[in-house]
Design a protein around this motif. Structure first.
Motif, short mmCIF file in Angstrom:
data_model
loop_
_atom_site.label_atom_id
_atom_site.label_comp_id
_atom_site.label_asym_id
_atom_site.label_seq_id
_atom_site.Cartn_x
_atom_site.Cartn_y
_atom_site.Cartn_z
N GLY A 54 38.25 36.43 45.74
CA GLY A 54 37.90 37.91 45.82
C GLY A 54 39.00 38.89 45.23
N GLY A 55 40.18 37.82 44.69
CA GLY A 55 41.35 38.79 44.02
C GLY A 55 42.40 39.05 45.10
N GLY A 56 43.42 40.05 44.29
CA GLY A 56 44.41 40.51 45.05
C GLY A 56 45.64 39.86 44.93
N ALA A 57 46.86 40.41 45.50
CA ALA A 57 48.09 39.88 45.25
C ALA A 57 48.21 38.90 46.04
N GLY A 58 49.21 37.86 45.66
CA GLY A 58 49.69 36.71 46.43
C GLY A 58 48.99 35.63 46.63
N MET A 59 49.49 34.66 47.19
CA MET A 59 48.85 33.17 47.46
C MET A 59 48.04 33.07 48.91
#
Ligand code: 9D3
Length: 244
Positions: A54-59
């Motif tokens: 779904g995407g987005g920052a970080g892990m």
């Protein structure tokens, strides 16, 4: 009690080797094992995290290593453990929760990291999700140690003086009274005369009054008015508030 901790930073758990917890381990009252999550990865890169769907920052921490670690820990064990996930979304750790956990023979604590953990660890593995307070930390390692400390104190024999466990704040709902030792005067600060008097009844009353005043001023949320004795009410009414 047995505690297994699963973490990507196994080297930070040295605080559990000293003091009350370290001694309880030496005495066999507490068995603590630290497991390196990377040992339960399969690929050549020993990868414990991946990019979020779904995407987005970080892990996001991958689910498989946690499931493999818990399988290894549970192997050859008959009693089902409480499996605690450390998480900012968890139930707040309290005196009462620590007391409840202390009655369990086996805890597994899973330390979270990065932006979060794949939700299937919570759904498919965890029995509990615990936070230690409303502030942001970098991971679940310190919370895991806090949970062990707060819980182990209630395991019979871990704290030498059982009366000090029973009398601790939060049980009684009152903060502690001020403590003094020698010398009687230090840099112009004197020990309250009453403590030097040898009048045990006067000392008891003074300490109780101090507990009540401090709790009312600093932590009114802890003070359960209905639990106060007639003497407590008198001591509070007579209290000189605003000093402490
Ligand atoms: C920057 C990421 N944040 C976005 C809203 C969420 C976030 C994820 C992971 C914030 C902190 C953490 C790491 N903290 C813990 O894993 C943690 C924790 C805490 O931060 N405070 C109190 N108790 C706990 S238990 C585990």
């Amino acid at each position: 009690m047995r505690v297994d901790i699963v973490t990507i930073f196994p080297q930070v758990f040295t605080p559990l080797e000293v003091s009350v917890i370290g001694r309880a381990r030496e005495r066999g009252l507490l068995e603590i094992a630290i497991w390196d999550l990377r040992e339960f990865t399969t690929g050549r890169h020993r990868q414990v995290d991946d990019t979020p769907y779904g995407g987005g920052a970080g892990m996001v921490m991958k689910p498989e290593p946690f499931f493999a670690a818990v399988d290894a820990i549970r192997k050859d064990r008959r009693v089902p453990p409480r499996i605690i996930l450390t998480s900012p979304q968890g139930e707040l750790l309290t005196h009462a929760l620590a007391q409840e956990l202390a009655r369990e023979p086996h805890l597994i604590i899973l330390c979270g990291h990065y932006e979060g953990i794949d939700e299937r660890v919570r759904i498919g593995l965890a029995t509990d999700e615990i936070s230690i307070g409303d502030y942001v930390l970098t991971g679940g390692e310190l919370p895991a140690m806090v949970i062990v400390e707060a819980t182990a104190r209630f395991v019979p024999g871990v704290v030498g003086d059982a009366s000090s466990v029973a009398a601790d704040s939060f049980v009684e709902g009152l903060l502690d009274y001020p403590h003094y030792t020698r010398p009687p005067e230090f840099r112009g600060l004197n020990v309250p005369q009453i403590l030097l008097s040898g009048n045990h009844e006067a000392v008891r009353r003074w300490r109780r009054a101090q507990q009540l005043q401090r709790t009312l001023v600093r932590r009114p949320d802890l003070l359960k008015k209905e639990a106060l004795s007639e003497e407590d009410r008198r001591l509070l009414d007579a209290a000189d508030l605003g000093i402490d």
